[in-house]
Design a protein around this motif. Structure first.
Motif, PDB file in Angstrom:
ATOM      1  N   GLU A  10       0.827  -1.210   0.000  1.00 26.38           N
ATOM      2  CA  GLU A  10       0.000   0.000   0.000  1.00 26.38           C
ATOM      3  C   GLU A  10       0.866   1.268   0.000  1.00 26.38           C
ATOM      4  N   PHE A  11       1.976   1.218   0.730  1.00 26.91           N
ATOM      5  CA  PHE A  11       2.886   2.360   0.777  1.00 26.91           C
ATOM      6  C   PHE A  11       3.486   2.610  -0.611  1.00 26.91           C
ATOM      7  N   HIS A  12       3.928   1.547  -1.279  1.00 26.45           N
ATOM      8  CA  HIS A  12       4.504   1.691  -2.619  1.00 26.45           C
ATOM      9  C   HIS A  12       3.465   2.250  -3.605  1.00 26.45           C
ATOM     10  N   LEU A  13       2.219   1.784  -3.468  1.00 29.17           N
ATOM     11  CA  LEU A  13       1.158   2.288  -4.342  1.00 29.17           C
ATOM     12  C   LEU A  13       0.943   3.785  -4.115  1.00 29.17           C
ATOM     13  N   TYR A  14       0.915   4.183  -2.853  1.00 28.23           N
ATOM     14  CA  TYR A  14       0.705   5.595  -2.497  1.00 28.23           C
ATOM     15  C   TYR A  14       1.844   6.457  -3.045  1.00 28.23           C
ATOM     16  N   VAL A  15       3.079   6.015  -2.849  1.00 23.88           N
ATOM     17  CA  VAL A  15       4.238   6.787  -3.324  1.00 23.88           C
ATOM     18  C   VAL A  15       4.264   6.826  -4.852  1.00 23.88           C
ATOM     19  N   GLY A  16       3.912   5.705  -5.478  1.00 23.60           N
ATOM     20  CA  GLY A  16       3.857   5.668  -6.937  1.00 23.60           C
ATOM     21  C   GLY A  16       2.859   6.676  -7.489  1.00 23.60           C
ATOM     22  N   LYS A  17       1.699   6.773  -6.837  1.00 23.18           N
ATOM     23  CA  LYS A  17       0.694   7.746  -7.277  1.00 23.18           C
ATOM     24  C   LYS A  17       1.227   9.167  -7.142  1.00 23.18           C
ATOM     25  N   ALA A  18       1.999   9.426  -6.097  1.00 23.16           N
ATOM     26  CA  ALA A  18       2.588  10.759  -5.919  1.00 23.16           C
ATOM     27  C   ALA A  18       3.575  11.064  -7.040  1.00 23.16           C
ATOM     28  N   TRP A  19       4.400  10.073  -7.397  1.00 23.67           N
ATOM     29  CA  TRP A  19       5.347  10.276  -8.499  1.00 23.67           C
ATOM     30  C   TRP A  19       4.614  10.478  -9.819  1.00 23.67           C
ATOM     31  N   LEU A  20       3.546   9.728 -10.027  1.00 21.54           N
ATOM     32  CA  LEU A  20       2.784   9.864 -11.264  1.00 21.54           C
ATOM     33  C   LEU A  20       2.156  11.252 -11.364  1.00 21.54           C
ATOM     34  N   ALA A  21       1.678  11.764 -10.244  1.00 22.37           N
ATOM     35  CA  ALA A  21       1.104  13.111 -10.226  1.00 22.37           C
ATOM     36  C   ALA A  21       2.148  14.163 -10.585  1.00 22.37           C
ATOM     37  N   GLU A  22       3.418  13.850 -10.325  1.00 26.69           N
ATOM     38  CA  GLU A  22       4.519  14.758 -10.671  1.00 26.69           C
ATOM     39  C   GLU A  22       5.059  14.480 -12.078  1.00 26.69           C
ATOM     40  N   ASP A  23       4.388  13.579 -12.817  1.00 27.10           N
ATOM     41  CA  ASP A  23       4.793  13.202 -14.183  1.00 27.10           C
ATOM     42  C   ASP A  23       6.146  12.501 -14.232  1.00 27.10           C
ATOM     43  N   ASN A  24       6.560  11.903 -13.118  1.00 26.93           N
ATOM     44  CA  ASN A  24       7.797  11.120 -13.113  1.00 26.93           C
ATOM     45  C   ASN A  24       7.402   9.647 -13.272  1.00 26.93           C
ATOM     46  N   THR A  25       7.272   9.233 -14.529  1.00 23.64           N
ATOM     47  CA  THR A  25       6.753   7.888 -14.784  1.00 23.64           C
ATOM     48  C   THR A  25       7.752   6.795 -14.410  1.00 23.64           C
ATOM     49  N   GLU A  26       9.040   7.075 -14.508  1.00 23.02           N
ATOM     50  CA  GLU A  26      10.028   6.045 -14.157  1.00 23.02           C
ATOM     51  C   GLU A  26       9.970   5.720 -12.662  1.00 23.02           C
ATOM     52  N   LYS A  27       9.959   6.761 -11.835  1.00 22.65           N
ATOM     53  CA  LYS A  27       9.867   6.539 -10.371  1.00 22.65           C
ATOM     54  C   LYS A  27       8.527   5.893 -10.028  1.00 22.65           C
ATOM     55  N   ALA A  28       7.454   6.337 -10.706  1.00 23.86           N
ATOM     56  CA  ALA A  28       6.135   5.755 -10.451  1.00 23.86           C
ATOM     57  C   ALA A  28       6.142   4.263 -10.762  1.00 23.86           C
ATOM     58  N   LEU A  29       6.738   3.897 -11.902  1.00 22.31           N
ATOM     59  CA  LEU A  29       6.792   2.480 -12.264  1.00 22.31           C
ATOM     60  C   LEU A  29       7.548   1.662 -11.228  1.00 22.31           C
ATOM     61  N   GLU A  30       8.652   2.193 -10.730  1.00 23.38           N
ATOM     62  CA  GLU A  30       9.415   1.476  -9.700  1.00 23.38           C
ATOM     63  C   GLU A  30       8.520   1.139  -8.505  1.00 23.38           C
ATOM     64  N   GLU A  31       7.761   2.134  -8.064  1.00 26.01           N
ATOM     65  CA  GLU A  31       6.905   1.936  -6.888  1.00 26.01           C
ATOM     66  C   GLU A  31       5.745   0.985  -7.186  1.00 26.01           C
ATOM     67  N   PHE A  32       5.105   1.163  -8.342  1.00 24.05           N
ATOM     68  CA  PHE A  32       3.975   0.287  -8.676  1.00 24.05           C
ATOM     69  C   PHE A  32       4.428  -1.153  -8.874  1.00 24.05           C
ATOM     70  N   ARG A  33       5.615  -1.330  -9.475  1.00 20.65           N
ATOM     71  CA  ARG A  33       6.140  -2.693  -9.640  1.00 20.65           C
ATOM     72  C   ARG A  33       6.432  -3.329  -8.291  1.00 20.65           C
ATOM     73  N   ALA A  34       6.976  -2.533  -7.359  1.00 17.91           N
ATOM     74  CA  ALA A  34       7.261  -3.053  -6.014  1.00 17.91           C
ATOM     75  C   ALA A  34       5.963  -3.463  -5.326  1.00 17.91           C
TER      76      ALA A  34
END
Length: 200
Positions: A10-34
Motif C-alpha cells: 500500500e505504501f509503494h502504491l501511495y508513493v507511486g501515485k505521488a510520483w505519477l502526479a509529478e509526471d515522473n513515470t520512471e519513479k512511479a513504475l518502480e513503486e507500482f512494480r514493487a
C-alpha cells in the motif's frame, strides 16, 4: 501515510501515485512494480501500472496491466476508458469503441469516454453519432471549451451553421475566461478542461 507503514504494498502504491502526479513515470513504475511484486491482487495496482505505461506509450505493457486490473475489478470503469484511449492511439477503432462503451456501461458520467467515442465517429464520418456523443459530453462538462468547439465542427459538417457559430462563440468565451483566470493565477494549477486525456 505513516499509518500505512514503510515498505508495504500500500505504501509503494501511495508513493507511486505521488510520483505519477509529478509526471515522473520512471519513479512511479518502480513503486507500482514493487507494490505488485509484494501483492499482485492489490486493488488498483495494475490499473496504475497500465496508466503509467500508457503515458510512456508502452502499449503492450499498458494493455496487459489494464486487462489484469479489469479481470480483478470488472466494474472499475477507468480500466476500459484507458483501454479505449490506448486502442484509439493504436488506430484500432473497433476495439476502442468497444472499450469506451464498456466504460460508459460501468459509469455513465465518464466525459472522456463520450469524447473518445465522438472522435472515433468523426474519423469514420459518422457525424450524427459524433454529435450524440458530444451532447452527452456537454451535459456532463458544460464548461468544456473543447466539447463546444468539437460540437461547432460537427454541426458545421451537418450543415447547421447557425448552431455551429453559437458553439464556436461559447468555446472562445470559455477559453478567454480561462486565460483571464490563468493570468490572475499564474501557478497554472487550474485546469481549462476535462478533455485532456481524450484529446492526446
Amino acid at each position: 501515510m505513516l499509518a500505512i507503514g514503510q515498505n508495504t504494498p500500500e505504501f509503494h502504491l501511495y508513493v507511486g501515485k505521488a510520483w505519477l502526479a509529478e509526471d515522473n513515470t520512471e519513479k512511479a513504475l518502480e513503486e507500482f512494480r514493487a507494490a505488485a511484486a509484494a501483492r499482485s491482487d492489490l486493488p488498483l495496482v495494475h490499473y496504475f501500472l497500465g496508466r503509467t505505461y500508457l503515458e510512456q506509450h508502452a502499449y503492450p505493457q499498458a494493455e496487459t496491466e489494464l486487462q489484469k486490473d479489469a479481470a480483478l475489478e470488472p466494474d472499475f470503469a477507468y480500466d476500459y476508458e484507458d483501454l479505449g484511449i490506448l486502442y484509439a492511439q493504436l488506430h484500432q477503432p473497433e476495439k476502442a469503441e468497444h472499450s469506451f462503451r464498456q466504460a460508459i456501461e460501468h459509469n455513465s458520467a465518464l466525459v472522456n469516454s463520450y469524447f473518445g467515442l465522438a472522435k472515433l465517429y468523426r474519423d469514420a464520418a459518422r457525424y450524427s453519432e459524433e454529435l450524440e456523443m458530444l451532447d452527452h459530453a456537454e451535459a456532463l462538462a458544460p464548461q468544456s471549451a473543447s466539447v463546444h468547439y468539437a460540437r461547432g465542427k460537427v454541426l458545421t459538417r451537418l450543415g447547421q451553421s447557425a448552431k455551429a457559430h453559437q458553439e464556436f462563440d461559447k468555446a472562445a468565451h470559455l477559453l478567454k475566461s480561462f486565460n483571464d483566470r490563468l493570468q490572475q493565477d499564474p501557478s497554472g494549477d487550474r485546469s481549462a478542461d476535462a478533455q485532456d486525456a481524450a484529446q492526446q
